[in-house]
Design an enzyme around this catalytic site. Structure first.
Site, PDB file in Angstrom:
ATOM      1  CG  HIS A  87      -3.043  -1.168  -6.958  1.00  0.00           C
ATOM      2  ND1 HIS A  87      -3.506  -0.495  -5.850  1.00  0.00           N
ATOM      3  CD2 HIS A  87      -3.020  -2.476  -6.596  1.00  0.00           C
ATOM      4  CE1 HIS A  87      -3.760  -1.362  -4.880  1.00  0.00           C
ATOM      5  NE2 HIS A  87      -3.475  -2.571  -5.323  1.00  0.00           N
ATOM      6  NE  ARG A  97      -4.188  -1.615   0.132  1.00  0.00           N
ATOM      7  CZ  ARG A  97      -4.284  -2.691  -0.662  1.00  0.00           C
ATOM      8  NH1 ARG A  97      -3.326  -2.956  -1.537  1.00  0.00           N
ATOM      9  NH2 ARG A  97      -5.344  -3.474  -0.602  1.00  0.00           N
TER      10      ARG A  97
HETATM   11  P1  NAP Z   1      -1.560 -11.574   5.216  1.00  0.00           P
HETATM   12  O1  NAP Z   1      -1.624 -13.009   4.817  1.00  0.00           O
HETATM   13  O2  NAP Z   1      -2.560 -11.045   6.163  1.00  0.00           O
HETATM   14  O3  NAP Z   1      -0.083 -11.368   5.824  1.00  0.00           O
HETATM   15  C1  NAP Z   1       0.279 -10.245   6.521  1.00  0.00           C
HETATM   16  C2  NAP Z   1       1.711 -10.415   7.047  1.00  0.00           C
HETATM   17  O4  NAP Z   1       2.165  -9.146   7.529  1.00  0.00           O
HETATM   18  C3  NAP Z   1       1.823 -11.400   8.197  1.00  0.00           C
HETATM   19  O5  NAP Z   1       3.010 -12.148   8.073  1.00  0.00           O
HETATM   20  C4  NAP Z   1       1.920 -10.490   9.416  1.00  0.00           C
HETATM   21  O6  NAP Z   1       2.684 -10.994  10.499  1.00  0.00           O
HETATM   22  C5  NAP Z   1       2.689  -9.315   8.832  1.00  0.00           C
HETATM   23  N1  NAP Z   1       2.479  -8.114   9.639  1.00  0.00           N
HETATM   24  C6  NAP Z   1       1.307  -7.474   9.912  1.00  0.00           C
HETATM   25  N2  NAP Z   1       1.529  -6.421  10.727  1.00  0.00           N
HETATM   26  C7  NAP Z   1       2.862  -6.412  10.973  1.00  0.00           C
HETATM   27  C8  NAP Z   1       3.688  -5.570  11.745  1.00  0.00           C
HETATM   28  N3  NAP Z   1       3.200  -4.534  12.427  1.00  0.00           N
HETATM   29  N4  NAP Z   1       5.008  -5.853  11.801  1.00  0.00           N
HETATM   30  C9  NAP Z   1       5.516  -6.918  11.119  1.00  0.00           C
HETATM   31  N5  NAP Z   1       4.780  -7.748  10.362  1.00  0.00           N
HETATM   32  C10 NAP Z   1       3.463  -7.493  10.298  1.00  0.00           C
HETATM   33  O7  NAP Z   1      -1.589 -10.642   3.948  1.00  0.00           O
HETATM   34  P2  NAP Z   1      -1.283 -11.014   2.409  1.00  0.00           P
HETATM   35  O8  NAP Z   1      -2.396 -11.777   1.807  1.00  0.00           O
HETATM   36  O9  NAP Z   1       0.087 -11.595   2.335  1.00  0.00           O
HETATM   37  O10 NAP Z   1      -1.315  -9.553   1.751  1.00  0.00           O
HETATM   38  C11 NAP Z   1      -0.457  -8.533   2.194  1.00  0.00           C
HETATM   39  C12 NAP Z   1      -0.856  -7.207   1.575  1.00  0.00           C
HETATM   40  O11 NAP Z   1      -0.509  -7.193   0.189  1.00  0.00           O
HETATM   41  C13 NAP Z   1      -2.344  -6.891   1.563  1.00  0.00           C
HETATM   42  O12 NAP Z   1      -2.786  -6.416   2.809  1.00  0.00           O
HETATM   43  C14 NAP Z   1      -2.438  -5.832   0.475  1.00  0.00           C
HETATM   44  O13 NAP Z   1      -2.255  -4.556   1.047  1.00  0.00           O
HETATM   45  C15 NAP Z   1      -1.248  -6.151  -0.421  1.00  0.00           C
HETATM   46  N6  NAP Z   1      -1.680  -6.589  -1.762  1.00  0.00           N
HETATM   47  C16 NAP Z   1      -1.328  -5.821  -2.816  1.00  0.00           C
HETATM   48  C17 NAP Z   1      -1.695  -6.222  -4.100  1.00  0.00           C
HETATM   49  C18 NAP Z   1      -1.270  -5.422  -5.296  1.00  0.00           C
HETATM   50  O14 NAP Z   1      -1.695  -5.722  -6.413  1.00  0.00           O
HETATM   51  N7  NAP Z   1      -0.414  -4.429  -5.141  1.00  0.00           N
HETATM   52  C19 NAP Z   1      -2.421  -7.394  -4.280  1.00  0.00           C
HETATM   53  C20 NAP Z   1      -2.761  -8.142  -3.159  1.00  0.00           C
HETATM   54  C21 NAP Z   1      -2.377  -7.739  -1.895  1.00  0.00           C
HETATM   55  P3  NAP Z   1       2.160 -12.257  11.366  1.00  0.00           P
HETATM   56  O15 NAP Z   1       2.338 -13.430  10.436  1.00  0.00           O
HETATM   57  O16 NAP Z   1       3.110 -12.301  12.515  1.00  0.00           O
HETATM   58  O17 NAP Z   1       0.735 -11.970  11.695  1.00  0.00           O
HETATM   59  C1  GLV Z   2      -4.982  -5.386  -4.038  1.00  0.00           C
HETATM   60  O1  GLV Z   2      -4.266  -4.475  -3.772  1.00  0.00           O
HETATM   61  C2  GLV Z   2      -5.612  -6.230  -3.069  1.00  0.00           C
HETATM   62  O2  GLV Z   2      -5.502  -5.927  -1.866  1.00  0.00           O
HETATM   63  O3  GLV Z   2      -6.253  -7.204  -3.457  1.00  0.00           O
END
Ligand code: NAP
Ligand code: GLV
Length: 333
Positions: A296, A248
């Site tokens: 994005h 983000r």
């Molecule tokens: P997720 O499965 O919820 O994983 C989040 C990770 O972040 C977990 O390992 C968590 O740690 C860690 N985390 C959260 N708060 C933290 C903190 N304060 N300090 C250190 N680590 C922290 O999320 P995901 O599915 O991997 O997705 C991550 C993000 O990618 C989404 O929220 C979204 O913003 C972004 N995204 C972007 C796109 C794009 O096209 N650009 C597409 C999809 C997603 P723990 O394991 O210890 O809980």
């Molecule tokens: C894209 O940024 C998503 O969070 O799916």
């Protein structure tokens, strides 16, 4: 008794149709395409018209909906996001409380993220962004070819996306570390990759940054992670490092990033996400030689596979089972 010849019952068998509403910020064509995909994937669902009565809606399937649209839905049993990140939803003070919120977790999307992260890391490591700049000046110059094993990569966030990214980069030979908030949970269905070093907590961050030539951000946007990539964070990186932000825009303090690029401390930034999207035409990122801008697209939701993910969760709801990929609202992801 042998199960040979018997088909598993369809997941919707014996359930009454759920009443679901699809709402997102998109144009009519995209809405229609999503509606078709979801209708095909979810035979046990009655899809409501665009402006349903507030008491009709049992499930809201949402894609970054305008704030306020879910207010007052008295019969709501599930909010299913088509996006992985739910920061915008959670920012909406009118989001119904006490209703389960599920986010999108889809292997097709996760794979797309690993592809984008791999491209960005390879391009930084092998100098491909620099070669593109050289081409614009018809400048022929070969850079030193470094080995992947000599490149430290730090993945911020070791969730669904971060783990897949870390695994893909470790398989290419990079020295990969992954940072999370707490220690990795033992998961027999997704065992830890021994090639990825795990670190956690804020106290470990400066040391991990000092070892990283490439930092990939895959954190959710929460009060704890907003503005994390600031001047102090960037100063902790070795000179010549690169930042790849695929999570983000609000994770980054733009002025601090631009200062680090202008001073030469940071060699390059690949930015897929921004404080304001679309990125305004006058924003300095567009023309900065050290910045690669993407609109994005690091991992778009894949309509076909995401519709199947939604179908799985709605079938679980219809059968009275817990839904998957529930967001813990208090922690923000
Ligand atoms: P997720 O499965 O919820 O994983 C989040 C990770 O972040 C977990 O390992 C968590 O740690 C860690 N985390 C959260 N708060 C933290 C903190 N304060 N300090 C250190 N680590 C922290 O999320 P995901 O599915 O991997 O997705 C991550 C993000 O990618 C989404 O929220 C979204 O913003 C972004 N995204 C972007 C796109 C794009 O096209 N650009 C597409 C999809 C997603 P723990 O394991 O210890 O809980
Ligand atoms: C894209 O940024 C998503 O969070 O799916």
């Amino acid at each position: 008794m042998s199960g040979a010849g018997r088909e598993a019952p369809p997941p919707w068998a014996g359930t009454r149709p759920l009443r679901a509403w699809l709402v997102g910020q998109w144009d009519d064509d995209e809405h229609q395409a999503w509606q078709q995909a979801l209708t095909a994937a979810c035979p046990g669902v009655m899809w409501l018209a665009p402006h349903p009565r507030p008491d009709e809606v049992e499930v809201a399937v949402v894609a970054n909906p305008p704030p306020g649209v879910l207010r007052g839905l008295r019969g709501l049993r599930l909010i299913q996001s088509l996006w992985a990140g739910v920061d915008r939803l959670l920012d909406d003070p009118t989001l119904p409380q006490g209703v389960p919120l599920a986010r999108m977790v889809d292997p097709v999307m996760t794979r797309a993220m690993a592809e984008t992260a791999t491209w960005a890391t390879l391009a930084v490591h092998r100098g491909f962004f620099l070669y593109a700049r050289q081409q614009a000046r018809a400048h022929w110059r070969q850079l030193e070819q470094r080995r992947a094993h000599d490149i430290g990569v730090l993945v911020l966030g070791m969730g669904e996306m971060g783990r897949a990214v870390a695994r893909a980069l470790a398989a290419l030979g990079y020295r990969v570390s992954g940072w999370s908030s707490g220690p990795p949970a033992a998961d027999p269905t997704d065992p830890a990759d021994p090639a990825v070093q795990r670190v956690w907590g804020l106290a470990c961050l400066p040391g991990a940054l000092a070892q990283a030539q490439v930092v990939l951000n895959l954190l959710p946007l929460t009060p704890a992670t907003r503005g994390l990539v600031d001047g102090a964070f960037l100063a902790a990186l070795p000179r010549g490092a690169a930042l790849v932000n695929l999570a983000r825009g609000a994770h980054v303090v733009d002025a601090d990033l631009l200062a680090a690029l202008d001073s030469g401390h940071l060699a390059h930034a690949v930015l897929d996400v921004f404080h304001a999207e679309p990125l305004p035409p006058e924003h300095p990122y567009w023309c900065h030689p050290g910045v690669t801008v993407l609109p994005h697209v690091a991992a778009l939701t894949d309509r076909r596979s995401a519709a199947e993910v939604v179908a799985g969760n709605l079938a679980r709801l219809a059968r009275g089972e817990p839904v998957q990929h529930r967001v813990e609202r208090s922690r923000g992801y």
